[in-house]
Scaffold this motif. Sequence first.
Motif, short mmCIF file in Angstrom:
data_model
loop_
_atom_site.label_atom_id
_atom_site.label_comp_id
_atom_site.label_asym_id
_atom_site.label_seq_id
_atom_site.Cartn_x
_atom_site.Cartn_y
_atom_site.Cartn_z
N MET A 112 0.84 -1.21 0.00
CA MET A 112 0.00 0.00 0.00
C MET A 112 0.87 1.26 0.00
O MET A 112 0.57 2.22 -0.70
CB MET A 112 -0.94 0.01 1.20
N ARG A 113 1.97 1.27 0.77
CA ARG A 113 2.87 2.43 0.78
C ARG A 113 3.49 2.64 -0.59
O ARG A 113 3.60 3.76 -1.07
CB ARG A 113 3.99 2.28 1.80
N ILE A 114 3.89 1.56 -1.23
CA ILE A 114 4.49 1.66 -2.57
C ILE A 114 3.48 2.24 -3.55
O ILE A 114 3.81 3.11 -4.36
CB ILE A 114 5.03 0.28 -3.02
N GLN A 115 2.24 1.78 -3.48
CA GLN A 115 1.19 2.33 -4.35
C GLN A 115 0.97 3.81 -4.06
O GLN A 115 0.81 4.62 -4.99
CB GLN A 115 -0.12 1.56 -4.16
N GLN A 116 0.96 4.18 -2.78
CA GLN A 116 0.79 5.59 -2.41
C GLN A 116 1.96 6.43 -2.96
O GLN A 116 1.74 7.54 -3.46
CB GLN A 116 0.71 5.75 -0.89
N MET A 117 3.18 5.90 -2.85
CA MET A 117 4.34 6.62 -3.39
C MET A 117 4.19 6.82 -4.90
O MET A 117 4.45 7.92 -5.41
CB MET A 117 5.63 5.84 -3.11
N ASN A 118 3.79 5.78 -5.61
CA ASN A 118 3.61 5.88 -7.06
C ASN A 118 2.57 6.92 -7.42
O ASN A 118 2.74 7.69 -8.37
CB ASN A 118 3.26 4.52 -7.65
N THR A 119 1.48 6.97 -6.67
CA THR A 119 0.44 7.99 -6.90
C THR A 119 1.01 9.39 -6.71
O THR A 119 0.74 10.30 -7.50
CB THR A 119 -0.75 7.76 -5.94
N CYS A 120 1.82 9.56 -5.68
CA CYS A 120 2.44 10.87 -5.43
C CYS A 120 3.42 11.24 -6.53
O CYS A 120 3.46 12.40 -6.97
CB CYS A 120 3.13 10.88 -4.07
N ILE A 121 4.21 10.28 -6.99
CA ILE A 121 5.17 10.55 -8.08
C ILE A 121 4.42 11.01 -9.33
O ILE A 121 4.80 12.00 -9.96
CB ILE A 121 6.02 9.29 -8.39
#
Length: 138
Positions: A112-121
Amino acid sequence: PKHQKVPAWIGLDDKSSAAFIAGYTDAEGNFLLNQTRARFKIDSYDSGVLKWMERKLIKWGILVRIRCIASKGSLAADGSRFKYDLWRININQAVSLLNFIKRIKVFAKHEMRIQQMNTCIINIKERIKKGSIKYAKI
């Protein structure tokens, strides 16, 4: 385990520091879009850990903000009282957030954190393209 003080060996090199911050972020952090802008925050009682993180992030050139958001004994939204001071660390500046993600993403494990990071990028890169971020080196 959580500690109020980060063991000294973790801060000896950037790789260990980034891995520790990534693990702590996996457990406690949150990447989100707020007012259509990518942001990062951690709310924690572990003030010593957050203050250590703040010093490390500043050293890396990342703009970060830390503050106490609730005092021990103050009333929480659910009617209970805070047992300790609650602290928050934020990264709201887009380029700083992008640099933060680049530092820790390789060590992140929580899907979930990785997905959140990708959304932010994606959000930050779109805003750079639109010109709403005046200066950005990526």
